[in-house]
Scaffold this motif. Structure first.
Motif, PDB file in Angstrom:
ATOM      1  N   LEU A 105       0.857  -1.176   0.000  1.00 35.36           N
ATOM      2  CA  LEU A 105       0.000   0.000   0.000  1.00 35.36           C
ATOM      3  C   LEU A 105       0.900   1.235   0.000  1.00 35.36           C
ATOM      4  O   LEU A 105       1.615   1.490   0.964  1.00 35.36           O
ATOM      5  CB  LEU A 105      -0.895   0.019   1.240  1.00 35.36           C
ATOM      6  N   PRO A 106       0.931   2.038  -1.076  1.00 35.26           N
ATOM      7  CA  PRO A 106       1.836   3.193  -1.140  1.00 35.26           C
ATOM      8  C   PRO A 106       1.716   4.102   0.067  1.00 35.26           C
ATOM      9  O   PRO A 106       0.614   4.437   0.512  1.00 35.26           O
ATOM     10  CB  PRO A 106       1.384   3.898  -2.432  1.00 35.26           C
ATOM     11  N   GLY A 223       6.085   1.821   1.162  1.00 37.79           N
ATOM     12  CA  GLY A 223       4.681   1.509   1.379  1.00 37.79           C
ATOM     13  C   GLY A 223       4.495   0.557   2.544  1.00 37.79           C
ATOM     14  O   GLY A 223       5.434  -0.114   2.994  1.00 37.79           O
ATOM     15  N   PRO A 286       1.056  10.229  -1.355  1.00 42.14           N
ATOM     16  CA  PRO A 286       0.639   9.706  -2.664  1.00 42.14           C
ATOM     17  C   PRO A 286      -0.696  10.325  -3.102  1.00 42.14           C
ATOM     18  O   PRO A 286      -1.664  10.339  -2.350  1.00 42.14           O
ATOM     19  CB  PRO A 286       0.487   8.196  -2.412  1.00 42.14           C
ATOM     20  N   ALA A 290      -3.742   4.836  -8.892  1.00 43.34           N
ATOM     21  CA  ALA A 290      -2.935   3.630  -8.679  1.00 43.34           C
ATOM     22  C   ALA A 290      -2.380   3.087  -9.990  1.00 43.34           C
ATOM     23  O   ALA A 290      -1.232   2.635 -10.054  1.00 43.34           O
ATOM     24  CB  ALA A 290      -3.759   2.575  -7.967  1.00 43.34           C
ATOM     25  N   GLU A 293       0.604   5.158 -11.169  1.00 40.57           N
ATOM     26  CA  GLU A 293       1.759   4.918 -10.297  1.00 40.57           C
ATOM     27  C   GLU A 293       2.390   3.564 -10.593  1.00 40.57           C
ATOM     28  O   GLU A 293       3.610   3.433 -10.681  1.00 40.57           O
ATOM     29  CB  GLU A 293       1.338   5.001  -8.833  1.00 40.57           C
ATOM     30  N   ARG A 294       1.561   2.545 -10.750  1.00 43.10           N
ATOM     31  CA  ARG A 294       2.100   1.226 -11.023  1.00 43.10           C
ATOM     32  C   ARG A 294       2.836   1.199 -12.367  1.00 43.10           C
ATOM     33  O   ARG A 294       3.894   0.573 -12.499  1.00 43.10           O
ATOM     34  CB  ARG A 294       1.000   0.167 -11.010  1.00 43.10           C
ATOM     35  N   TYR A 324       0.328  -4.669  -5.714  1.00 42.20           N
ATOM     36  CA  TYR A 324      -0.287  -3.433  -5.233  1.00 42.20           C
ATOM     37  C   TYR A 324      -1.654  -3.694  -4.621  1.00 42.20           C
ATOM     38  O   TYR A 324      -2.424  -4.522  -5.101  1.00 42.20           O
ATOM     39  CB  TYR A 324      -0.421  -2.429  -6.380  1.00 42.20           C
ATOM     40  N   TRP A 325      -1.948  -2.938  -3.560  1.00 46.81           N
ATOM     41  CA  TRP A 325      -3.250  -3.009  -2.905  1.00 46.81           C
ATOM     42  C   TRP A 325      -3.836  -1.616  -2.887  1.00 46.81           C
ATOM     43  O   TRP A 325      -3.151  -0.638  -2.581  1.00 46.81           O
ATOM     44  CB  TRP A 325      -3.076  -3.542  -1.488  1.00 46.81           C
ATOM     45  N   ASP A 326      -5.123  -1.505  -3.215  1.00 44.77           N
ATOM     46  CA  ASP A 326      -5.755  -0.190  -3.301  1.00 44.77           C
ATOM     47  C   ASP A 326      -6.358   0.284  -1.991  1.00 44.77           C
ATOM     48  O   ASP A 326      -6.940   1.378  -1.930  1.00 44.77           O
ATOM     49  CB  ASP A 326      -6.824  -0.173  -4.407  1.00 44.77           C
TER      50      ASP A 326
END
Length: 331
Positions: A105-106, A223, A286, A290, A293-294, A324-326
């Motif tokens: 998670l950023p 993150g 951030p 997403a 960013e990814r 990645y997790w939102d």
């Protein structure tokens, strides 16, 4: 092998209370253990979460666990002594590629920079030829690898051979830069902020270095790292923590009073240092979608995999799927 208790002692773990004075939860709360480093900014966020009662509003009790350093934090996370730590995207990607199902998670896009004295004659990377250059970390530090590649491709300069790099701990390098024993130093952002408050300047930041490789915006290379199993067991609790983190950042961005519990944790010796640390932290929140960013993270990861090889990223040449997790309960 060390016992669980011995491992905690070796890692420098001890629990601390982050509960607001007099706060009494009205309903049972889910406890979430967060790893904290000495002078790390996660403790700033945790202090705001407790002072504002944000965790209680989410049905949580955020418990800080002090850790001696980054390596101790990784040991604690992998050993299950904490539920989450803030760590490097490269480390999280390596864990997932090697079979440990983690989510990222950023947390912050604030990165280090190459610092020089305010009166230095060096005005660009090309001017580092023949200069004494301090590098925080070691030869595989990601910013050093990227700076070397950028200097080679943009300026035709081999920093490893044509400059005089010295690797070391950030506090030592900062002191050597201040005393004139170094001409420039590539340091982590908190040290850069302290130097800026004393009249030093940024020659180039990590974001400027990354732009040379097609990166279009800031990337949160730090993150929160969670086990996917925890997200599956307690999806609403972990999602509540993600919301609490975002709300704490919003509070810090929107009100000077929200910094009251943070100020004592910052070790800011004067107002100028406090202001630069505060500004740098807020700049790193951030804000990008997403997906964007990814996409940039994948570009930069590919460059780092090429430059550092398996010693840096392990066997994964690209970012693992599902990393990645939102912040939502469904992962």
């Amino acid at each position: 092998m060390l016992s669980r208790r011995g491992l905690m002692a070796a890692a420098g773990l001890w629990p601390i209370a982050l509960r607001a004075a007099g706060a009494q939860p009205a309903v049972p709360q889910t406890s979430l253990k967060v790893g904290l480093l000495p002078f790390g900014t996660v403790s700033w966020e945790a202090a705001v979460i407790k002072a504002e009662g944000i965790d209680a509003a989410e049905g949580l009790s955020v418990e800080g666990v002090r850790l001696a350093g980054s390596e101790a934090a990784r040991i604690a996370f992998q050993g299950g002594q904490v539920d989450t730590i803030v760590s490097d995207l490269l480390w999280a990607a390596r864990l997932r590629a090697e079979g440990r199902a983690v989510k990222f998670l950023p947390y912050s896009s604030t990165e280090g920079a190459l610092m020089v004295p305010g009166g230095s004659s060096v005005t660009g990377v090309a001017g580092l030829a023949g200069k004494r250059l301090g590098v925080a970390g070691g030869p595989l530090d990601k910013n050093w690898l990227l700076l070397r590649a950028r200097a080679r491709e943009k300026d035709g300069l081999d920093l490893e051979r044509e400059a005089q790099p010295v690797f070391g701990a950030p506090p030592l390098l900062m002191r050597k830069l201040e005393t004139g024993e170094l001409d420039a130093a590539l340091l982590y952002w908190t040290f850069c902020a302290r130097l800026e408050a004393r009249g030093f300047r940024r020659l180039i930041g990590a974001d400027g270095i990354a732009e040379a490789f097609g990166v279009e915006g800031p990337i949160a290379l730090l993150g929160y790292v969670f086990d996917e199993a925890l997200l599956q067991r307690q999806p609403h609790a972990v999602a509540g923590f993600a919301r609490a983190s975002a709300r704490a950042k919003q509070a810090l961005a929107g009100s000077d009073t929200a910094w009251a519990p943070v100020r004592p944790l910052m070790a800011a010796e004067d107002e100028a240092t406090y202001a630069t640390l505060k500004r740098a932290f807020l700049d790193g929140i951030p804000r990008r979608p997403a997906a964007a960013e990814r996409m940039d993270a994948e570009r930069l990861y590919a460059v780092l995999a090429r430059l550092g090889g398996e010693r840096l990223v392990g066997t994964a040449a690209t970012l693992p799927d599902g990393l990645y997790w939102d912040g939502g309960p469904n992962g």
